[in-house]
Design an enzyme around this catalytic site. Structure first.
Site, PDB file in Angstrom:
ATOM      1  NE  ARG A 241      -4.364  -1.424   1.895  1.00 12.70           N
ATOM      2  CZ  ARG A 241      -5.325  -1.575   2.799  1.00 12.70           C
ATOM      3  NH1 ARG A 241      -5.123  -1.238   4.049  1.00 12.70           N
ATOM      4  NH2 ARG A 241      -6.504  -2.038   2.436  1.00 12.70           N
TER       5      ARG A 241
ATOM      6  CE  LYS B 262     -17.550 -13.169   8.478  1.00 12.41           C
ATOM      7  NZ  LYS B 262     -18.050 -11.932   8.931  1.00 12.41           N
TER       8      LYS B 262
ATOM      9  N   GLY C  11      -6.952  -6.944   0.480  1.00 11.38           N
ATOM     10  CA  GLY C  11      -7.024  -7.573   1.794  1.00 11.38           C
ATOM     11  C   GLY C  11      -6.119  -8.786   1.875  1.00 11.38           C
TER      12      GLY C  11
ATOM     13  N   GLY D 280     -12.310  -4.608   1.535  1.00 11.34           N
ATOM     14  CA  GLY D 280     -13.717  -4.209   1.644  1.00 11.34           C
ATOM     15  C   GLY D 280     -14.124  -3.279   0.505  1.00 11.34           C
TER      16      GLY D 280
END
Ligand code: 3PG
Ligand code: MG
Length: 396
Positions: free
Chosen positions: A38, A199, A352, A375
């Protein structure tokens, strides 16, 4: 992208306030930055501004300190790494607003680089507080948003600040939006999305938005258990999201209507418990023992995924295929990561933990693009507007 960028505004000799996402993973024991992607991703914008003698005031959050000063979440280590990468001093301040900060910024010379302290040490950041945003805005003449990883947050330094300064995108934000937007708007077909991770709930919006755009959807990771369960497969003691079984069934029905080929695992690696010393056993998906749980995809599944991916012209991947932190459950994810680098296709990896995996394996430079947003990329590909993009000036 139909937003103005740093190219469209006069930055020479200006004080340019740049929101970056320097929320980088750090080894809790040594304090060392374990993935500086990043920071490196922000260099094109910073270098562009340096070449134009701007005074560069960088700001970022790190972690979730919830409005308090947390020593471990200071930005000083990030400033040191950035200084190494730029080959020039980067001054880390110990707050992000207030008289001392204003004084330090007022003393800056052209091409000086300052990094403000963690924005989330103040409650005003996450609350989107207008007074806090105004105090930040006082530190610049122009606002540049290059924090794609945080573009899904309507925070003071992301969207509220754009009320007070001319607001444009940096090169990273532009590249992210154009690359991810290209997947949705005009992908080369066949287009295959590989989804994993724990998930289903994190991926429902994305799957819905991708219907009719992708040709195939390959599902691995923990989330596969819920899909298998929805098909009536016994998944042993795997974690199933009980409230999403109907959703998974519905997504598979929709996929069939849209001619999207959903490929679920045909075999899996199971274990009695997710643990570094736990056994790993390969089984067909209809033979999962009642007291074991899925921890990775199996070799037949990897082969089926490989066949589909080799025939694809566009590939998007997000989420590990298994418990990648534990070597005995990492094979599926590693095989997939390596395969991506060999494809004759546009290969885009979501941010992520998936981005971290690519970086750890030394493969990040061997795919078309690795997003810096986890996200944020999920929300964007899920069809949601990102506050950090919406707030910027429209291109005329
Ligand atoms: C991230 O790493 O997800 C971004 O930096 C945003 O951080 P957040 O999820 O704590 O808002
Ligand atoms: Mg996040």
């Amino acid at each position: 992208m139909n937003k103005m960028t740093v190219r469209d505004i006069k930055v020479r000799d200006k004080r340019v306030l740049v929101r970056v996402d320097f929320n980088v993973p750090v080894d809790p024991r040594s304090g060392a930055i374990t993935d500086d992607s990043r920071i490196r991703a922000a260099l094109p914008t910073i270098n562009y501004l340096l070449e134009r003698d701007a005074r560069i005031v960088l700001m970022s959050h790190r972690g979730r300190p919830k409005g308090k000063v947390v020593e471990e979440e200071r930005l000083a280590p990030v400033a040191r790494r950035l200084s190494e990468l730029l080959g020039k001093p980067v001054t880390a301040l110990d707050d992000c607003i207030g008289p001392a900060v204003e004084k330090a910024v007022a003393a800056m010379k052209p091409s000086d680089v300052v990094l403000l302290e963690n924005l989330r040490f103040h409650t005003g950041e996450e609350k989107g507080d207008e007074a806090f945003a105004k105090s930040l805005a006082a530190l610049g003449d122009i606002y540049v948003d290059d924090a794609f990883g945080t573009a899904h947050r309507a925070h003071a330094s992301i969207s509220v600040i754009a009320r007070f300064l001319p607001a444009v995108a940096g090169f990273l934000l532009e590249k992210e939006i154009n690359t991810l937007g290209g997947l949705v708007e005009n992908p080369a077909h066949p287009f295959t999305a590989v989804l994993g991770g724990a998930k289903v709930s994190d991926k429902v919006a994305l799957i819905n938005n991708m219907m009719g755009k992708v040709n195939a959807l390959l599902i691995g990771g923990g989330m596969a258990a819920t899909f298998l369960k929805a098909k009536g497969v016994g998944v042993g003691s795997s974690n199933v999201e009980a409230d999403l079984i109907d959703t998974a069934a519905d997504l598979m029905k929709k996929a069939a209507e849209h001619n999207v080929n959903i490929i679920l695992p045909a075999d899996v690696i199971v274990t009695p418990e997710i643990d570094f010393s736990a056994a790993a056993t390969e089984v067909a998906v209809d033979k999962i023992p009642a007291d074991q749980k899925i921890a990775d995809i199996g070799p037949k599944t990897t082969a089926a995924f490989t066949k589909q991916l080799r025939a694809s012209k566009t590939v998007f991947w997000n989420g590990p295929m298994g418990v990648v932190e534990m070597p005995q459950f990492a094979s599926g994810t590693k095989a997939l990561a390596n395969l991506l680098t060999t494809l004759d296709a546009t290969t885009v990896v979501g941010g992520g933990s998936t981005a971290e995996t690519m970086d750890t394996l030394g493969l990040a430079d061997k795919v078309t693009f690795v997003s810096t947003g986890g996200g944020a990329s999920m929300e964007f590909l899920g069809g949601q507007a990102l506050p950090g993009v919406t707030a910027l000036l429209d291109r005329k």
